[in-house]
Design an enzyme around this catalytic site. Structure first.
Site, PDB file in Angstrom:
ATOM      1  N   GLY A  46       0.825  -1.198   0.000  1.00  0.00           N
ATOM      2  CA  GLY A  46       0.000   0.000   0.000  1.00  0.00           C
ATOM      3  C   GLY A  46       0.860   1.248   0.000  1.00  0.00           C
ATOM      4  N   GLN A  51       3.247   9.857   1.020  1.00  0.00           N
ATOM      5  CA  GLN A  51       4.504   9.130   0.798  1.00  0.00           C
ATOM      6  C   GLN A  51       5.136   9.459  -0.555  1.00  0.00           C
ATOM      7  OE1 GLN A  51       2.753   5.132   1.999  1.00  0.00           O
ATOM      8  NE2 GLN A  51       4.829   4.923   2.781  1.00  0.00           N
ATOM      9  N   CYS A  90       7.215  -0.221   6.739  1.00  0.00           N
ATOM     10  CA  CYS A  90       6.723   0.978   6.054  1.00  0.00           C
ATOM     11  C   CYS A  90       7.684   1.311   4.918  1.00  0.00           C
ATOM     12  CB  CYS A  90       6.645   2.144   7.041  1.00  0.00           C
ATOM     13  SG  CYS A  90       6.103   3.692   6.284  1.00  0.00           S
ATOM     14  N   LEU A  91       7.145   1.573   3.732  1.00  0.00           N
ATOM     15  CA  LEU A  91       7.988   1.929   2.590  1.00  0.00           C
ATOM     16  C   LEU A  91       8.800   3.198   2.853  1.00  0.00           C
ATOM     17  CD1 LEU A  91       5.433   1.185  -0.255  1.00  0.00           C
ATOM     18  CD2 LEU A  91       7.604  -0.005   0.107  1.00  0.00           C
ATOM     19  N   HIS A 132      -2.695   1.544   8.688  1.00  0.00           N
ATOM     20  CA  HIS A 132      -1.374   2.115   8.414  1.00  0.00           C
ATOM     21  C   HIS A 132      -1.485   3.295   7.436  1.00  0.00           C
ATOM     22  CE1 HIS A 132       3.112   1.606   7.938  1.00  0.00           C
ATOM     23  NE2 HIS A 132       2.827   2.317   6.861  1.00  0.00           N
ATOM     24  N   GLU A 133      -2.273   3.114   6.367  1.00  0.00           N
ATOM     25  CA  GLU A 133      -2.388   4.188   5.368  1.00  0.00           C
ATOM     26  C   GLU A 133      -3.139   5.391   5.954  1.00  0.00           C
ATOM     27  OE1 GLU A 133      -0.388   3.649   3.104  1.00  0.00           O
ATOM     28  OE2 GLU A 133      -0.308   1.477   3.163  1.00  0.00           O
ATOM     29  N   HIS A 136      -0.803   7.492   7.787  1.00  0.00           N
ATOM     30  CA  HIS A 136      -0.019   8.371   6.900  1.00  0.00           C
ATOM     31  C   HIS A 136      -0.794   9.649   6.584  1.00  0.00           C
ATOM     32  CE1 HIS A 136       3.678   6.309   6.038  1.00  0.00           C
ATOM     33  NE2 HIS A 136       3.072   5.199   5.643  1.00  0.00           N
TER      34      HIS A 136
HETATM   35 ZN    ZN Z   1       3.982   3.383   5.545  1.00  0.00          ZN
END
Ligand code: ZN
Length: 188
Positions: A46, A51, A90-91, A132-133, A136
């Protein structure tokens, strides 16, 4: 090549609350397509608009190569139930995973790119991704869920990378190096 560079921990854009989407127009469709292309270029499930440096309440996800990509606009979570621990990554903090307990099931509502309301009952990994998203979009990173010691060692590792200019960790994860060593969590 991915249309966007994923913003990494330390970038102030990751700590800001994103604004509601007011118009679903061609630009938003293009943003979504570019975010999905960016997501496909990395080992993640995701990706939220902040991000990639865009302060809009939108995220995209794709749960597997054979699954349809999904775009959610102006999401809200209600009815969080149960507890579930998961090795969450997390990316924007590549290569670091933490066992984090969050509600196991959630109900997500929002809009698709046609402006239709969507309503999804999710549990386990998908429920985790939604939470999680949404974090963000609030400018919140998973580091905020760590206890003192976990946070201390995470910050130490992040500082070490900063000092060494180490950008390799993310690439190692993308290449599958290290995955499954301690866990098989996904970056969200
Ligand atoms: Zn993340």
């Amino acid at each position: 090549m991915a249309p966007y560079r994923i913003r990494i921990f330390g970038d102030p854009v990751l700590k800001q609350r994103a604004a509601d989407v007011t118009d679903i127009d061609g630009r938003l469709v293009k943003l979504s397509e570019d975010m999905l292309a960016t997501l496909r270029s990395v080992a993640g499930l995701g990706l939220a608009a902040p991000q990639v440096g865009v302060q809009k309440r939108l995220f995209v996800y794709q749960m597997g190569e054979d699954e349809d990509p999904v775009v959610i606009v102006n999401p809200t979570i209600s009815d969080a139930r149960g507890e579930w621990e998961y090795e969450e990554g997390c990316l924007s903090i590549p290569g670091l995973y933490f066992p984090i307990v969050r509600p196991k099931e959630v109900h997500l509502t929002g809009y698709d790119l046609q402006g239709n309301e969507v309503s999804i009952e999710a549990d386990e990994l998908l429920a985790r991704l939604f939470q999680h998203e949404l974090d963000h979009l609030e400018g919140r990173l998973l580091l905020e869920y760590l206890d003192k010691d976990q946070r201390k060692s995470a910050m130490k590792e992040l500082r070490r990378r900063e000092v060494e200019g180490d950008r390799s960790a993310g690439h190692m994860v993308r290449a599958g190096v290290g995955r499954g060593r301690k866990n098989d969590g996904w970056e969200l």
